[in-house]
Write a protein that holds these residues in place. Structure first.
Motif, PDB file in Angstrom:
ATOM      1  N   THR A  67       0.813  -1.224   0.000  1.00 35.35           N
ATOM      2  CA  THR A  67       0.000   0.000   0.000  1.00 35.35           C
ATOM      3  C   THR A  67       0.844   1.269   0.000  1.00 35.35           C
ATOM      4  O   THR A  67       0.296   2.362   0.097  1.00 35.35           O
ATOM      5  CB  THR A  67      -0.911   0.011   1.238  1.00 35.35           C
ATOM      6  OG1 THR A  67      -0.099   0.037   2.422  1.00 35.35           O
ATOM      7  CG2 THR A  67      -1.816  -1.218   1.274  1.00 35.35           C
TER       8      THR A  67
ATOM      9  N   ALA B 166       0.107   4.158  -2.555  1.00 36.01           N
ATOM     10  CA  ALA B 166      -1.172   4.805  -2.269  1.00 36.01           C
ATOM     11  C   ALA B 166      -1.047   5.716  -1.057  1.00 36.01           C
ATOM     12  O   ALA B 166      -1.552   6.846  -1.051  1.00 36.01           O
ATOM     13  CB  ALA B 166      -2.247   3.754  -2.034  1.00 36.01           C
ATOM     14  N   GLU B 167      -0.383   5.249  -0.018  1.00 39.64           N
ATOM     15  CA  GLU B 167      -0.227   6.056   1.195  1.00 39.64           C
ATOM     16  C   GLU B 167       0.619   7.293   0.951  1.00 39.64           C
ATOM     17  O   GLU B 167       0.483   8.310   1.647  1.00 39.64           O
ATOM     18  CB  GLU B 167       0.381   5.198   2.306  1.00 39.64           C
ATOM     19  CG  GLU B 167      -0.570   4.120   2.797  1.00 39.64           C
ATOM     20  CD  GLU B 167       0.095   3.094   3.701  1.00 39.64           C
ATOM     21  OE1 GLU B 167      -0.614   2.533   4.558  1.00 39.64           O
ATOM     22  OE2 GLU B 167       1.301   2.857   3.551  1.00 39.64           O
TER      23      GLU B 167
ATOM     24  N   ALA C 183      -8.853  -4.219   0.062  1.00 37.80           N
ATOM     25  CA  ALA C 183      -8.299  -3.008   0.672  1.00 37.80           C
ATOM     26  C   ALA C 183      -9.286  -1.868   0.461  1.00 37.80           C
ATOM     27  O   ALA C 183     -10.059  -1.862  -0.511  1.00 37.80           O
ATOM     28  CB  ALA C 183      -6.942  -2.657   0.074  1.00 37.80           C
TER      29      ALA C 183
ATOM     30  N   THR D   5      -6.430  -2.458   5.379  1.00 42.51           N
ATOM     31  CA  THR D   5      -6.391  -3.841   4.901  1.00 42.51           C
ATOM     32  C   THR D   5      -6.979  -4.730   5.982  1.00 42.51           C
ATOM     33  O   THR D   5      -7.307  -4.268   7.080  1.00 42.51           O
ATOM     34  CB  THR D   5      -4.960  -4.275   4.573  1.00 42.51           C
ATOM     35  OG1 THR D   5      -4.199  -4.287   5.792  1.00 42.51           O
ATOM     36  CG2 THR D   5      -4.307  -3.335   3.560  1.00 42.51           C
TER      37      THR D   5
ATOM     38  N   ILE E 125      -2.276   0.508  -5.354  1.00 40.46           N
ATOM     39  CA  ILE E 125      -2.057  -0.615  -4.441  1.00 40.46           C
ATOM     40  C   ILE E 125      -1.724  -1.856  -5.249  1.00 40.46           C
ATOM     41  O   ILE E 125      -2.434  -2.222  -6.194  1.00 40.46           O
ATOM     42  CB  ILE E 125      -3.283  -0.842  -3.540  1.00 40.46           C
ATOM     43  CG1 ILE E 125      -3.457   0.350  -2.597  1.00 40.46           C
ATOM     44  CG2 ILE E 125      -3.152  -2.128  -2.743  1.00 40.46           C
ATOM     45  CD1 ILE E 125      -4.674   0.259  -1.715  1.00 40.46           C
TER      46      ILE E 125
ATOM     47  N   VAL F 127      -9.516   2.476   0.490  1.00 37.23           N
ATOM     48  CA  VAL F 127      -8.746   3.715   0.398  1.00 37.23           C
ATOM     49  C   VAL F 127      -9.673   4.889   0.670  1.00 37.23           C
ATOM     50  O   VAL F 127     -10.819   4.913   0.195  1.00 37.23           O
ATOM     51  CB  VAL F 127      -8.109   3.855  -1.000  1.00 37.23           C
ATOM     52  CG1 VAL F 127      -7.349   5.169  -1.113  1.00 37.23           C
ATOM     53  CG2 VAL F 127      -7.189   2.681  -1.295  1.00 37.23           C
TER      54      VAL F 127
ATOM     55  N   VAL G  17      -5.395   4.070   4.320  1.00 36.40           N
ATOM     56  CA  VAL G  17      -5.601   2.797   3.636  1.00 36.40           C
ATOM     57  C   VAL G  17      -5.836   1.734   4.694  1.00 36.40           C
ATOM     58  O   VAL G  17      -5.090   1.650   5.685  1.00 36.40           O
ATOM     59  CB  VAL G  17      -4.389   2.411   2.763  1.00 36.40           C
ATOM     60  CG1 VAL G  17      -4.615   1.032   2.135  1.00 36.40           C
ATOM     61  CG2 VAL G  17      -4.125   3.447   1.682  1.00 36.40           C
TER      62      VAL G  17
END
Length: 832
Positions: A75, A78-79, A134, A89, A151, A136, A87
């Motif tokens: 991730t 994306a983070e 996941a 999971t 991701i 977001v 995010v």
């Protein structure tokens, strides 16, 4: 559309004209729906319109594989996105929260009892295409989708199983810890079916398939969740169905008490038909992120998400039916066996495999019955409820075996049906499964629909010369009338039969049965108007109209002086809610009860104000009058007098119990947790179909139907429900299916693939009504919300069989939907 009333000569039937001659009232008239004005003028507010200040938006990363180990989820990119706030999971979820409740939380295995868990996000294994792995959260949905694309999920794909019958072999197991795909099943016998089948002159067998379909409502699932740090509680606005009954799927997952999770459903929801019962995953994920970020979180499904992985598909069944029949055309015994493919997880509606017991023999008098099912898991999205709740495939398979049995004994299929119908003097009629049909004249209704068809044979659509000419063109016309029952007003106690020790049910006492009543509140306001508050949610059924009509009659005021709103899950008690053809009966009972209580209190308040006994006052025309004088108090006066009292008499509530609760004839069904549906609406259908044997296409030329739902509280709403249900039934019979490839890849993820009925294929519907009031309900009304969808597919399928009967094709409509390629194959096989 044409609506006609029956003649006075019909037996045991009360016409609308008769009812109106007895008294004038708002109830029983086609009062326009109060909901319609705000919808048509654009004033209605849906979840999609709710976006609080500082709201963040959620997007989901979904599995592209039907069955795969999740090796790693990266991730980091994306983070690092500047507008990505969070995010989540499965690892994050499991640290703080609980798995989501399932319909069957544990399974007995050779090694003991194993839990069957489903988490809001898939952890070690993805089990269907579209399962979220996941979540977001970002400043808007576009950014959230962009971040979700960053991701990287590493999968190790596994073999999938996408067929319920194949899943029974356990060669591919969806949940390895459980060790089997068949997680529940039961064989139930009524009477002496073994002897009956041994001694019958004929035993007829048939195999039938019912493909996955669903409601596909205009509005997809949506949620806005807000966490309050000061009270450590959540406010969740969403369009979930049955919000006071299934809110446990949200608060239990979050690990909170019910009073700390307020679930609110708006007055306007763009359709559900059961399909929004299982949207708790979205509610929970949004709530988790709101707590983490201290910001409101919003999520709305797009159409692909809804169709592919929205947990909104319904029954997916393979049937093996047997019927025992004697030479004289008597139906002696019925043997039902089926596998229901529930997808990857058994959700709330596992009990829809049991609901058909409430109409196990449909309109026929059959004493000896076997009912057996297996509930199988596959690598598909999970099932949920849909209009009919599993009754529609049962009725379809039953009507198909009736056709086959008629051919076996050489009888006309309509005469065969007529000979075995339950007679009016048998009402109330107890089924082998111990549910009860309340009232109705099935033979008269079949006779009326047959008269209509006979008229079409004389210069109409079925005129022999027309039919012959059409056959020369390769187009075959036919119709097969039948009478089909719609069970109404479910109780709640039977719905956890699969989670009960069934061996202990034989000794269960009636006192152990607990039913959920319908709750309604009402109060007089300062201006003399009345506000009523519903504890159930609505998805277009006209609840506000119904309550305003009934309450206006009871209080002798105008419907325009009544406002009806909705309670959230904390303010409202737990109740069954808007499902199972329930609300017309339950709301009418609750409305009458709350009105009586309000009137009693109004008279008590006036008597106390004047210092007279209760006999000295009377309520009439919206006010309380003194019997011995000219004084009167309006509703506004009463509200003003009551304003300073500690215990307000002008604020009342009422709980209306399930109609079967006090009737001992339902005792055995209650004790044994068999489905208890105390109303039996019914209809005789005769859709005239034309089949093109060159293309396999089916055209419904006209759909005739004669329907009875007891007292029609609002005929316009009744007809709207029937027309909508028949339209959905047309889609089910001919167009719709969530098909899957052998590897679990879905074939219908857009509305180009999933075909819905439209003005081009929904036929002209000619509808008549008869009225046989229910003896069990407050107003004589019967449940009507699931009709059409329950009866239309079976009627269309048997009419297709009738149309192609000259070609001697063996059960051409042996699967739903009856697609053109299926019929073409049947025709080709017959030609060979």
């Amino acid at each position: 559309m044409s609506t006609q009333q029956p003649t006075d000569a019909e037996p045991n039937v009360e016409t609308d004209a008769d009812a109106e001659s007895e008294s004038e009232s708002f109830t029983g008239t086609g009062l326009p729906r109060v909901e319609d004005h705000r919808i048509l003028t654009g004033e209605a507010e849906y979840i999609h319109d709710v976006t609080p200040e500082s709201c963040l938006h959620m997007a989901l990363v979904r599995s592209m594989h039907a069955h795969a180990e999740i090796v790693d989820i990266d991730t980091s990119e994306a983070e690092d996105h500047p507008e990505c706030e969070l995010v989540l999971t499965a690892e994050d979820v499991k640290e703080q929260y609980n798995p989501m409740p399932t319909g069957i939380p544990e399974v007995e295995t050779d090694d003991g009892v194993e839990p069957l868990e489903e988490w809001s996000l898939a952890g070690d294994v993805a089990r269907f295409v579209g399962e979220p792995v996941a979540a977001v959260f970002a400043t808007n949905r576009y950014v959230a989708e962009d971040a979700a694309d960053l991701i990287d999920v590493e999968y190790d794909t596994k073999e999938a199983v996408a067929d319920g019958m194949a899943a029974r072999e356990d060669e591919v197991v969806v949940h390895e810890s459980v060790g089997t795909n068949v997680i529940d099943g039961e064989r139930i016998e009524f009477g002496d079916p073994e002897t009956t089948f041994e001694e019958a002159d004929h035993v007829v067998e048939g195999e039938y398939s019912w493909g996955r379909i669903s409601g596909v409502p205009l509005e997809t699932a949506g949620v806005v969740a807000t966490y309050d740090d000061e009270t450590d509680s959540f406010d969740i606005d969403c369009n979930i169905q049955l919000h006071t009954l299934v809110d446990d799927t949200i608060y239990e997952t979050l690990g909170y008490d019910a009073d700390d999770v307020r679930v609110n459903v708006p007055a306007d929801v763009g359709g559900s038909y059961g399909t929004k019962i299982a949207i708790h995953r979205y509610c929970c994920l949004a709530a988790m992120a709101s707590k983490e970020l201290d910001r409101p979180i919003k999520f709305v499904e797009d159409r692909i998400e809804n169709l592919q992985g929205g947990d909104m598909h319904c029954s997916d069944r393979e049937y093996r039916m047997r019927m025992a029949v004697d030479d004289d055309g008597t139906m002696c015994g019925l043997d039902v066996w089926f596998v229901d493919d529930f997808g990857a997880f058994p959700r709330y509606p596992v009990n829809q495999v049991l609901k058909p017991l409430s109409v196990v023999t449909n309109s026929y008098a059959i004493d000896d019955v076997v009912y057996e099912y297996e509930l199988a898991l596959t690598n598909k999205t999970s099932q949920t409820a849909y209009r009919g709740f599993g009754v529609d495939p049962h009725i379809y398979a039953l009507e198909m075996i009736v056709d086959e049995a008629a051919r076996e004994v050489g009888m006309d299929p309509t005469e065969f049906r007529r000979r075995n119908l339950i007679e009016p003097d048998q009402m109330p009629y107890t089924l082998p499964s111990k549910n009860i049909y309340d009232s109705g004249d099935y033979p008269a209704t079949l006779e009326r629909i047959q008269e209509i068809i006979d008229d079409e044979r004389d210069g109409g659509l079925l005129d022999p010369e027309v039919v012959g000419a059409k056959r020369e063109e390769g187009k075959y016309r036919g119709v097969q009338p039948s009478v089909i029952i719609e069970p109404g007003v479910s109780g709640s106690d039977w719905t956890d039969r699969q989670r009960s020790d069934r061996e202990e049910l034989e000794g269960r006492s009636r006192e152990e049965v607990a039913e959920l009543p319908e709750h309604l509140r009402a109060e007089l306001r300062a201006d003399g108007t009345v506000r009523a508050s519903l504890a159930t949610d609505s998805s277009g059924q006209g609840h506000q109209t119904l309550v305003s009509q009934l309450l206006a009659d009871e209080l002798e005021i105008l419907p325009s002086d009544i406002e009806v709103d909705y309670l959230d899950s904390v303010d409202a008690p737990t109740e069954y809610g808007s499902a199972a053809s329930r609300m017309a009966v339950m709301l009418s009972g609750a409305t009458v009860g709350v009105a009586e209580r309000l009137l009693e209190n109004a008279e008590e308040l006036a008597a106390d104000h004047w210092g007279v006994s209760s006999d000295g006052v009377q309520y009439r025309d919206g006010s309380v009058e003194r019997v011995d004088g000219d004084d009167s108090l309006s509703l506004a006066d009463l509200a003003d007098i009551d304003a300073d009292r500690d215990e307000r008499l002008t604020q009342v509530s009422y709980n209306y119990d399930h109609p079967a609760t006090d009737h001992e004839e339902f005792d055995e069904a209650f004790r044994r947790k068999f489905p208890v549906y105390p109303t039996a609406a019914f209809g005789a259908n005769a859709p005239i179909v034309e089949v093109d044997v060159e293309t396999g296409e089916v055209d419904i030329l006209k759909f005739y139907t004669v329907r009875d739902c007891g007292t029609m509280l609002n005929p316009m709403i009744v007809e709207g429900q029937a027309h909508g249900g028949i339209a959905q039934g047309v889609g089910a019979a001919l167009l719709e299916e969530f098909g899957y490839e052998d590897d679990g890849q879905p074939q219908a993820i857009t509305l180009f693939d999933y075909l819905l009925p439209s003005i081009e294929n929904v036929p002209e519907i000619e509808m008549e009504h008869t009225v046989t009031p229910s003896p069990y309900t407050e107003t004589g009304a019967k449940g009507v919300g699931e009709g059409g969808m329950i009866d239309a597919p079976a009627s269309i399928a048997t009419s297709i069989n009738a149309a192609l009967d000259p070609l001697e094709i063996d059960e051409p409509a042996d699967r739903i939907p009856v697609a053109p390629d299926h019929l073409r194959k049947k025709v080709r096989d017959a030609d060979q």
